[in-house]
Design an enzyme around this catalytic site. Structure first.
Site, PDB file in Angstrom:
ATOM      1  N   ASP A  51       4.719  -1.406   4.662  1.00  0.00           N
ATOM      2  CA  ASP A  51       4.667  -2.648   5.481  1.00  0.00           C
ATOM      3  C   ASP A  51       5.316  -3.978   4.891  1.00  0.00           C
ATOM      4  O   ASP A  51       5.171  -3.822   3.849  1.00  0.00           O
ATOM      5  CB  ASP A  51       3.295  -2.979   5.816  1.00  0.00           C
ATOM      6  CG  ASP A  51       2.308  -3.753   4.873  1.00  0.00           C
ATOM      7  OD1 ASP A  51       2.341  -5.126   5.061  1.00  0.00           O
ATOM      8  OD2 ASP A  51       1.986  -3.249   3.817  1.00  0.00           O
ATOM      9  N   ASP A  86      -5.113  -4.323   6.773  1.00  0.00           N
ATOM     10  CA  ASP A  86      -5.719  -4.338   5.643  1.00  0.00           C
ATOM     11  C   ASP A  86      -6.930  -5.231   5.407  1.00  0.00           C
ATOM     12  O   ASP A  86      -7.492  -5.567   6.413  1.00  0.00           O
ATOM     13  CB  ASP A  86      -4.498  -5.125   4.790  1.00  0.00           C
ATOM     14  CG  ASP A  86      -3.961  -6.612   5.535  1.00  0.00           C
ATOM     15  OD1 ASP A  86      -4.972  -7.056   6.053  1.00  0.00           O
ATOM     16  OD2 ASP A  86      -3.129  -7.213   5.207  1.00  0.00           O
TER      17      ASP A  86
END
Length: 376
Positions: A271, A92
């Site tokens: 996730d 990310d």
């Protein structure tokens, strides 16, 4: 990166697919264990492969940038080699982390100035240098730099943040397209849909993101405190707009029930820190419900941790033994619980995939969701 849509459930929007990267194939729907700082807490990489059956893990740009730092990662040959993990990795952008540093960040059009939680030093993340950092980390899939809004937030701020996210995205794309991977494998950039819980903003953002024609797309700004019904409504709206021939990644979600409900809406990738974090605190997720292993009721329960479980720890150890480890503050207890939870999440998405392929997903989901929410 390539995505192949292999099957769709006839009674929902659930999909089964295959993502192919230079580090291997990912069968979707998939759950990605979170390895924030080049480590999935309490789990060896060999256990991730052999026991939990993880096909891809997630790293965090903010944390890896601060420690060990991009110079170390570059010298090591990238994150894969640094942590001895030869399967796919997604990073990310660090946007959520820098915005979470409430009171010690400053958002401008240029980017975000923030103060390190480690040593108090100041840093600046821009769309351009976040692309550069993720090139240096070397993940297979990288995220665009976005502005994640809190919940609740007024619609005016949600629109302002969404518009800035779109402007930053174009800068990310420009930088990504003018640079090359550093370690001999390809990288893919996912834009992120924002817009908080406002349908009109989510529609605008999803349409804008879809027009960028990238290899995959992420849905951000959910699982930040909003009611589950609003999360599902936003996922449903966005998945109807994003291209059907590209993978969709819902960031930071969630409970086992959340995952099944969002799979039914067309999400492919997930996730969340929940299975590992909650496991370290003694909470176990099972196909029959949730266990707090610290409760006294398990003191003399010598049955397996999870008779339906597919991790080796589920049959090897008993509930009484695991409770004893937690009560004695033995780290082995946290390791066992983490392995169990991660394996359960990976089993859940793999079972969902099989149900999608054989056409029984919706019926199975309707039976599973209430059980997943039981307190045992």
């Amino acid at each position: 990166m390539q995505f192949e849509l292999q099957s769709t459930d006839p009674k929902s929007k659930a999909r089964a697919g295959k993502v192919t990267t230079d580090h291997g194939v990912i069968e979707t729907p998939i759950f990605m264990p979170v390895g924030t700082v080049a480590s999935v807490k309490a789990v060896h990489q060999t256990e991730l492969v052999e026991d939990t059956k993880a096909e891809i893990i997630l790293g965090n740009t903010y944390h890896l940038y601060l420690r060990p730092g991009t110079e170390t990662l570059t010298a090591a040959g990238g994150l894969h080699k640094f942590m001895s993990w030869d399967r796919p990795i997604l990073t990310d952008s660090g946007g959520f982390q820098v915005y979470s540093l409430d009171g010690i960040n400053k958002i401008k059009e240029e980017g975000v100035k923030f103060k390190s939680h480690i040593d108090g030093s100041y840093h600046l993340f821009t769309p351009e240098n976040v692309m550069d950092i993720q090139r240096q980390i070397g993940a297979d899939i990288i995220m665009a730099f976005d502005e994640c809004t809190p919940y609740p937030c007024p619609p005016e701020y949600a629109k302002e943040a969404m518009d800035r996210t779109h402007r930053w995205l174009q800068r990310c794309i420009n930088r990504f397209d003018e640079t090359e991977p550093l370690y001999g494998h390809s990288q893919t950039l996912f834009p992120i849909v924002q817009g908080s819980v406002y349908p009109e903003l989510r529609k605008i953002s999803a349409e804008f993101i879809a027009e960028t024609n990238r290899e995959g797309y992420a849905i951000g700004g959910l699982s930040v405190g909003e009611p589950h019904e609003e999360m599902y409504a936003m996922s449903d709206l966005v998945c109807d707009i994003l291209p059907k021939d590209k993978p969709r990644y819902l960031m930071g979600v969630g409970t086992p029930a959340n995952i099944l409900e969002n799979i039914a809406l067309g999400v492919d990738m997930f996730d969340c820190v929940m299975p590992a974090r909650n496991g370290r605190n003694g909470q176990l997720f099972t196909s029959e419900g949730i266990i707090n292993i610290k409760n006294a009721k398990w003191e003399r329960d010598f049955s397996p941790i999870d008779s339906n479980g597919t991790s080796y720890v589920d049959q090897l150890y008993t509930k009484a033994y695991l409770r004893h480890l937690f009560r004695s503050n033995e780290y082995l207890g946290r390791q066992i619980a983490t392995l169990h939870n991660l394996r359960f999440y990976l089993w859940l998405v793999k079972e969902a995939r099989e149900r999608i392929i054989n056409g029984t997903f919706r019926e199975w989901k309707e039976l599973m969701v209430p059980k997943l929410q039981n307190r045992l």
